[in-house]
Design a protein around this motif. Structure first.
Motif, mmCIF file in Angstrom:
data_model
loop_
_atom_site.group_PDB
_atom_site.id
_atom_site.type_symbol
_atom_site.label_atom_id
_atom_site.label_comp_id
_atom_site.label_asym_id
_atom_site.label_seq_id
_atom_site.Cartn_x
_atom_site.Cartn_y
_atom_site.Cartn_z
ATOM 1 N N ASP A 1 39.531 48.162 43.044
ATOM 2 C CA ASP A 1 39.757 48.318 45.030
ATOM 3 C C ASP A 1 41.546 48.543 44.550
ATOM 4 O O ASP A 1 42.185 48.641 46.378
ATOM 5 C CB ASP A 1 39.441 46.546 44.717
ATOM 6 C CG ASP A 1 40.457 45.627 44.287
ATOM 7 O OD1 ASP A 1 41.437 45.358 43.695
ATOM 8 O OD2 ASP A 1 39.668 44.749 44.849
ATOM 9 N N GLY A 2 42.377 48.678 44.167
ATOM 10 C CA GLY A 2 43.548 49.146 44.449
ATOM 11 C C GLY A 2 44.564 47.677 44.866
ATOM 12 O O GLY A 2 45.933 47.540 44.822
ATOM 13 N N GLY A 3 43.571 46.781 44.654
ATOM 14 C CA GLY A 3 45.335 44.935 44.654
ATOM 15 C C GLY A 3 45.553 44.599 44.152
ATOM 16 O O GLY A 3 45.698 45.671 42.358
ATOM 17 N N GLU A 4 46.599 43.953 44.097
ATOM 18 C CA GLU A 4 47.740 43.448 43.257
ATOM 19 C C GLU A 4 46.479 42.478 41.890
ATOM 20 O O GLU A 4 46.313 41.635 42.388
ATOM 21 C CB GLU A 4 48.592 42.543 43.582
ATOM 22 C CG GLU A 4 50.073 42.574 42.748
ATOM 23 C CD GLU A 4 50.562 43.269 42.671
ATOM 24 O OE1 GLU A 4 51.597 42.180 41.172
ATOM 25 O OE2 GLU A 4 50.319 44.188 42.392
ATOM 26 N N PRO A 5 46.999 42.533 40.866
ATOM 27 C CA PRO A 5 46.878 41.466 40.103
ATOM 28 C C PRO A 5 46.681 40.828 39.579
ATOM 29 O O PRO A 5 47.995 40.607 39.917
ATOM 30 C CB PRO A 5 46.765 42.832 38.332
ATOM 31 C CG PRO A 5 47.222 43.881 38.766
ATOM 32 C CD PRO A 5 47.398 43.885 39.984
ATOM 33 N N ASP A 6 45.814 39.722 39.446
ATOM 34 C CA ASP A 6 46.461 37.821 39.170
ATOM 35 C C ASP A 6 47.134 38.081 38.003
ATOM 36 O O ASP A 6 48.199 37.362 37.701
ATOM 37 C CB ASP A 6 45.224 37.143 39.278
ATOM 38 C CG ASP A 6 44.582 36.814 40.632
ATOM 39 O OD1 ASP A 6 45.367 36.911 42.040
ATOM 40 O OD2 ASP A 6 43.741 37.641 40.687
ATOM 41 N N PRO B 1 36.847 41.266 42.177
ATOM 42 C CA PRO B 1 36.918 41.525 43.384
ATOM 43 C C PRO B 1 38.532 40.419 43.335
ATOM 44 O O PRO B 1 39.072 40.548 44.628
ATOM 45 C CB PRO B 1 35.990 40.553 44.015
ATOM 46 C CG PRO B 1 35.204 39.671 42.961
ATOM 47 C CD PRO B 1 35.651 40.272 41.726
ATOM 48 N N GLY B 2 39.165 39.292 43.005
ATOM 49 C CA GLY B 2 39.877 38.836 43.361
ATOM 50 C C GLY B 2 39.012 37.253 44.092
ATOM 51 O O GLY B 2 38.019 37.457 44.573
ATOM 52 N N GLY B 3 40.676 36.701 44.605
ATOM 53 C CA GLY B 3 39.950 35.544 44.705
ATOM 54 C C GLY B 3 39.080 34.133 44.086
ATOM 55 O O GLY B 3 39.346 34.426 42.909
ATOM 56 N N ASP C 1 33.680 33.449 32.781
ATOM 57 C CA ASP C 1 34.781 31.591 32.647
ATOM 58 C C ASP C 1 36.140 31.981 32.022
ATOM 59 O O ASP C 1 37.195 30.745 32.639
ATOM 60 C CB ASP C 1 33.797 31.331 32.341
ATOM 61 C CG ASP C 1 34.123 29.656 31.431
ATOM 62 O OD1 ASP C 1 34.191 28.829 32.851
ATOM 63 O OD2 ASP C 1 34.294 28.714 30.656
ATOM 64 N N LEU C 2 36.631 31.982 30.926
ATOM 65 C CA LEU C 2 37.267 32.260 30.150
ATOM 66 C C LEU C 2 38.617 32.162 30.985
ATOM 67 O O LEU C 2 39.879 31.922 31.430
ATOM 68 C CB LEU C 2 37.721 33.155 29.068
ATOM 69 C CG LEU C 2 39.206 33.132 28.854
ATOM 70 C CD1 LEU C 2 39.582 32.507 27.831
ATOM 71 C CD2 LEU C 2 39.056 34.338 26.973
ATOM 72 N N LEU C 3 38.461 33.854 32.155
ATOM 73 C CA LEU C 3 39.573 34.271 33.703
ATOM 74 C C LEU C 3 39.473 33.700 34.542
ATOM 75 O O LEU C 3 40.841 33.045 34.785
ATOM 76 C CB LEU C 3 39.012 36.151 33.440
ATOM 77 C CG LEU C 3 39.090 36.660 32.612
ATOM 78 C CD1 LEU C 3 38.861 38.161 32.870
ATOM 79 C CD2 LEU C 3 40.142 36.935 32.023
ATOM 80 N N ARG C 4 38.518 32.997 34.787
ATOM 81 C CA ARG C 4 38.819 31.879 36.406
ATOM 82 C C ARG C 4 39.684 30.524 35.257
ATOM 83 O O ARG C 4 40.461 29.717 36.126
ATOM 84 C CB ARG C 4 37.113 31.242 36.414
ATOM 85 C CG ARG C 4 36.348 32.044 37.004
ATOM 86 C CD ARG C 4 35.255 32.239 37.615
ATOM 87 N NE ARG C 4 34.474 32.770 37.467
ATOM 88 C CZ ARG C 4 33.156 33.340 36.873
ATOM 89 N NH1 ARG C 4 32.692 33.052 35.820
ATOM 90 N NH2 ARG C 4 32.804 34.728 37.962
ATOM 91 N N ARG C 5 39.315 30.184 34.279
ATOM 92 C CA ARG C 5 39.568 29.039 33.955
ATOM 93 C C ARG C 5 41.860 29.119 34.034
ATOM 94 O O ARG C 5 42.060 28.492 34.012
ATOM 95 C CB ARG C 5 38.867 28.363 32.660
ATOM 96 C CG ARG C 5 38.217 27.816 32.764
ATOM 97 C CD ARG C 5 37.292 27.055 31.760
ATOM 98 N NE ARG C 5 36.207 28.083 30.425
ATOM 99 C CZ ARG C 5 37.541 28.549 29.467
ATOM 100 N NH1 ARG C 5 38.596 27.121 29.040
ATOM 101 N NH2 ARG C 5 36.964 28.777 28.466
ATOM 102 N N SER C 6 41.510 30.102 33.017
ATOM 103 C CA SER C 6 42.968 30.890 32.188
ATOM 104 C C SER C 6 43.745 30.542 34.327
ATOM 105 O O SER C 6 45.309 30.425 34.532
ATOM 106 C CB SER C 6 42.981 32.386 32.081
ATOM 107 O OG SER C 6 42.662 31.570 30.905
#
Length: 378
Positions: A78-83, A110-112, A353-358
């Motif tokens: 989506d071209g957004g800034e990565p977290d 999607p981020g968020g 789940d790992l990415l959300r927790r991180s």
């Protein structure tokens, strides 16, 4: 003719004879397996197909000994800034195509609140895939750890990182923790260890003799590949269907897995020279990094494996989880050594789940360095 020349000649002659016998004995079996491949393909024509992959930018990174590592960066679709940045490390005899399904899943995040938006970095280990072949003495897990540090230093100079390693890639992450523990204090917020081991690889899984440093078969194949590489590679092609069946048996738990998935693993293995692979046997066999695991304790950790893995049994995942009691342990019933390909939806769920927790750790009280780096990027 001196003694050494006599030995090399004897090895070459014996190898030629053994290879000829093996090819002849396997011819009948090969026809049977080829018929089975056609039957499976006919049954599974409605199943998953490779599909289009998100575009990546090809980049080379130079390791500390001057060897070129083939890398790839994939930005969010989506071209957004990565977290954060996810770095994916494949295993022995494979390449970055190991992450076929995950690269699309991650690119579409999607981020968020649902999942953090991520940038991906993938690369081929030395002597694997598109990376340059290293000298035999450099084919060690210690050096792979230094190679990973060079990739991070070059391509991920700031911001939070999640490392995901499969098989020898997981061992590479452990070697990084052993050599550069401060990275896990300041930059690395999450670690995924998939179908890997912290030690004693030669004691279980594949028959011990196959991985043993004293194994005459492994030594002999490696020696023959150096003396008569054309002979070995010719035999490899002639035994293609037999090798395909062996690949299916050790890579996957499901014998009815889609043939193209076996083809994918088979093509990755076939792309690597036999003697380049045998260069790593000693280091995998002697790998012991239980003592390095505490460096991961400050990160979110996922330990995942199939309980039908014939390469590295599930008990190795349990051992790692016992050393990291806060880690999440995921067991894939009936799955073999390649859960990211055999059960991609379940593997993706565990990784997300790992990415959300991180992501929740970014900027927390234990990660002030990460927060500072993110603010510098803004």
């Amino acid at each position: 003719m001196n003694r050494q020349q006599t030995i090399w000649s004897a090895v070459g002659a014996a190898g030629a004879a053994v290879t000829g016998l093996a090819v002849g004995a396997a011819a009948r079996k090969s026809k049977q397996i080829a018929a089975e491949r056609r039957r499976l393909a006919a049954q599974l024509t409605g199943g998953a197909i490779p599909g289009e992959q998100p575009p990546g930018e090809q980049i080379s990174v130079i390791a500390d000994d001057g060897l070129r590592l083939s890398c790839e960066e994939i930005a969010p679709l989506d071209g957004g800034e990565p977290d954060l940045t996810v770095v994916l490390v494949h295993g022995f005899a494979l390449d970055r195509r190991t992450w076929h399904f995950q690269r699309r899943t991650f690119a579409e995040l999607p981020g968020g609140g649902d999942a953090p938006r991520v940038r991906q970095v993938l690369y081929d280990l030395r002597s694997h895939g598109r990376s340059e072949r290293g000298p035999r003495e450099s084919c060690t897990i210690e050096q792979l750890g230094r190679d990973l540090e060079a990739v991070l230093r070059t391509l991920v100079p700031d911001g939070p990182i999640v490392l995901i390693g499969h098989s020898m890639g997981g061992m590479t992450v452990m070697a990084l923790a052993e050599q550069f523990p401060r990275l896990f204090e300041e930059r690395i917020v999450g670690v995924g260890l998939v179908s890997t081991s912290a030690g004693e690889v030669g004691s279980a899984g594949l028959p011990k003799a196959l991985l043993s440093r004293r194994n005459p078969l492994t030594r002999g194949v490696g020696l023959l590949a150096r003396v008569q590489p054309t002979l070995v590679e010719t035999g490899r092609r002639l035994l293609g269907d037999v090798i395909w069946a062996i690949t299916r048996s050790f890579a996957y738990g499901d014998r009815n897995v889609a043939p193209w998935l076996v083809d994918l693993v088979d093509s990755m293995i076939s792309a690597n020279a036999v003697d380049a692979l045998t260069d790593f046997v000693d280091t995998v066999n002697s790998h012991d990094r239980i003592a390095a695991l505490p460096a991961l304790a400050g990160c979110e950790v996922l330990v995942a494996a199939g309980d039908a893995d014939r390469v590295i049994p599930f008990s190795h995942a349990e051992r790692i989880a016992a050393e990291l009691p806060d880690a999440t342990l995921v067991r894939f019933p009936g799955v073999g050594h390649m859960p990211m390909l055999e059960q991609p939806a379940a593997m993706d769920e565990a990784l997300l789940d790992l990415l959300r927790r991180s992501a929740r750790r970014i900027g927390g009280p234990s990660r002030p360095g990460v927060l500072r780096r993110l603010r510098r990027r803004a």
